[in-house]
Design a protein around this motif. Structure first.
Motif, PDB file in Angstrom:
ATOM      1  N   VAL A  91       1.110  -0.897   0.070  1.00  0.00           N
ATOM      2  CA  VAL A  91      -0.024  -0.418  -0.030  1.00  0.00           C
ATOM      3  C   VAL A  91       0.859   1.322   0.300  1.00  0.00           C
ATOM      4  N   THR A  92       2.244   1.378   0.412  1.00  0.00           N
ATOM      5  CA  THR A  92       3.177   2.517   0.344  1.00  0.00           C
ATOM      6  C   THR A  92       3.079   3.207  -1.207  1.00  0.00           C
ATOM      7  N   LEU A  93       2.621   1.520  -1.674  1.00  0.00           N
ATOM      8  CA  LEU A  93       3.374   2.650  -3.422  1.00  0.00           C
ATOM      9  C   LEU A  93       1.786   3.531  -3.641  1.00  0.00           C
ATOM     10  N   HIS A  94       0.725   3.072  -2.968  1.00  0.00           N
ATOM     11  CA  HIS A  94      -0.682   3.886  -3.765  1.00  0.00           C
ATOM     12  C   HIS A  94      -0.288   5.254  -4.097  1.00  0.00           C
ATOM     13  N   ASP A  95       0.335   6.209  -3.118  1.00  0.00           N
ATOM     14  CA  ASP A  95      -0.161   7.767  -2.899  1.00  0.00           C
ATOM     15  C   ASP A  95       0.798   7.785  -4.619  1.00  0.00           C
ATOM     16  N   GLN A  96       1.906   7.461  -5.059  1.00  0.00           N
ATOM     17  CA  GLN A  96       2.078   7.287  -6.370  1.00  0.00           C
ATOM     18  C   GLN A  96       1.788   7.244  -7.028  1.00  0.00           C
ATOM     19  N   VAL A  97       0.839   5.953  -7.695  1.00  0.00           N
ATOM     20  CA  VAL A  97      -0.081   5.675  -8.366  1.00  0.00           C
ATOM     21  C   VAL A  97      -1.250   6.667  -8.356  1.00  0.00           C
ATOM     22  N   VAL A  98      -1.509   7.298  -7.597  1.00  0.00           N
ATOM     23  CA  VAL A  98      -2.671   8.278  -7.384  1.00  0.00           C
ATOM     24  C   VAL A  98      -2.147   9.327  -8.140  1.00  0.00           C
ATOM     25  N   GLU A  99      -1.260  10.168  -7.268  1.00  0.00           N
ATOM     26  CA  GLU A  99      -0.713  11.307  -7.690  1.00  0.00           C
ATOM     27  C   GLU A  99      -0.120  10.843  -9.859  1.00  0.00           C
ATOM     28  N   ALA A 100       0.530   9.785 -10.114  1.00  0.00           N
ATOM     29  CA  ALA A 100       0.463   9.472 -11.432  1.00  0.00           C
ATOM     30  C   ALA A 100      -0.501   9.583 -12.345  1.00  0.00           C
ATOM     31  N   LEU A 101      -1.822   9.208 -11.297  1.00  0.00           N
ATOM     32  CA  LEU A 101      -3.320   9.087 -12.371  1.00  0.00           C
ATOM     33  C   LEU A 101      -3.728  11.166 -12.572  1.00  0.00           C
ATOM     34  N   THR A 102      -3.230  11.865 -11.484  1.00  0.00           N
ATOM     35  CA  THR A 102      -3.788  13.050 -12.026  1.00  0.00           C
ATOM     36  C   THR A 102      -3.748  13.970 -12.950  1.00  0.00           C
TER      37      THR A 102
END
Ligand SMILES: C[S@@+](CC[C@H](N)C(=O)[O-])C[C@H]1O[C@@H](n2cnc3c(N)ncnc32)[C@H](O)[C@@H]1O
Length: 270
Positions: free
Chosen positions: A58-69
């Motif tokens: 789950v520590t990777l989730h923030d960067q995925v959301v960020e990449a999809l903005t």
């Protein structure tokens, strides 16, 4: 394309839950292209393998959301909101004897919107002090906004030459906004799905080019939260393709310079 339907659904659900951004059918290529650099830097074979890693970490989730903005922005974007600000909203506040104006630039991306407002107030209403809260979900965008540093390509997008000369200093290949303007803008991490940020009530709220990514129920919730921190008689600016009509009847559209300007139905404060 390496992304399976199952992996796409996993990413779309994660992004929707964390940001309300809707990634419907047809956005598979967007997910693939935005996650490819993350897969590469994680050293995994492809995007599908990266999504497998996401399921466990789950520590990777923030960067995925960020990449999809989508962080598309520019100076004085669409012009009409800034014309309305200059010709209607700020003159009314100045005429009411106000010396301070509180502004929220919500979903501010890398800060061009907030600094465009700051320049408008500083150049045309020196009797007013602007206190601007600029918020976004993306930490990367906030870092740039706080630094107030922009490339040649970025300043070429809508910034009049006269304002570049007046409000920026060249630092090698980049342009840095003046400390005076930077001091008036506070950048904060904020998700529009959460309670509004401190700094209100706001006389003016810019909420532009972000509602388009949300479903109707989320738009309604966000507009309701925005209403709760808008000062009596305050003004909401939406993006050119956005409206409150059919979503939240508490707002009325105000004709002003052709911009998407809204106020609530309550009586204006004296
Ligand atoms: C297209 S930009 C708009 C920037 C600026 N308002 C403008 O009109 O030029 C949309 C911004 O919304 C932000 N965003 C998307 N979902 C968000 C959310 N749930 N909460 C806060 N910001 C969000 C993105 O990170 C992005 O910077």
């Amino acid at each position: 394309m390496t992304l399976t339907a199952e992996s796409f659904d996993f990413v779309a659900t994660l992004v929707r839950r964390r940001s309300a951004i809707q990634l419907g059918v047809g956005k598979e290529y967007l997910v693939e292209s935005r996650l490819s650099p993350l897969a590469r830097s994680a050293g995994v074979a492809d995007v599908d393998a990266y999504v497998h890693a996401l399921r466990r970490d789950v520590t990777l989730h923030d960067q995925v959301v960020e990449a999809l903005t989508t962080n598309e922005t520019s100076w004085f974007r669409d012009l009409t909101p800034f014309t309305a600000l200059r010709s209607t909203v700020l003159p009314e506040l100045a005429a009411a004897g106000r010396t301070q104006v509180r502004v929220w630039s919500a979903a501010c991306s890398s800060g061009q919107e907030a600094y465009s407002i700051a320049m408008t107030v500083a150049d045309e209403f020196p009797q007013l002090t602007a206190s601007i809260t600029a918020t976004d979900l993306s930490e990367q965008m906030l870092v740039q906004g706080r630094a107030g540093r922009y490339s040649q390509l970025e300043v070429n997008r809508g910034l009049p030459a006269i304002m570049l000369v007046k409000h920026f200093q060249r630092q090698g290949a980049t342009f840095e906004i003046s400390p005076a303007l930077r001091r008036g803008v506070t950048f904060r991490s904020h998700n529009l799905l959460d309670a509004p940020p401190p700094g209100g009530p706001f006389d003016v709220i810019f909420l532009r080019n972000v509602l388009i990514y949300f479903d109707v129920a989320t738009k309604r919730e966000v507009l309701s939260r925005v209403r709760s921190v808008l000062a009596p008689g305050g003004t909401l600016f939406l993006g050119a393709a956005e409206t409150t009509i059919g979503i939240d009847d508490s707002w009325q559209r105000i004709p002003s310079a052709g911009a998407s300007v809204y106020r609530t139905h309550e009586k204006r404060a004296a």
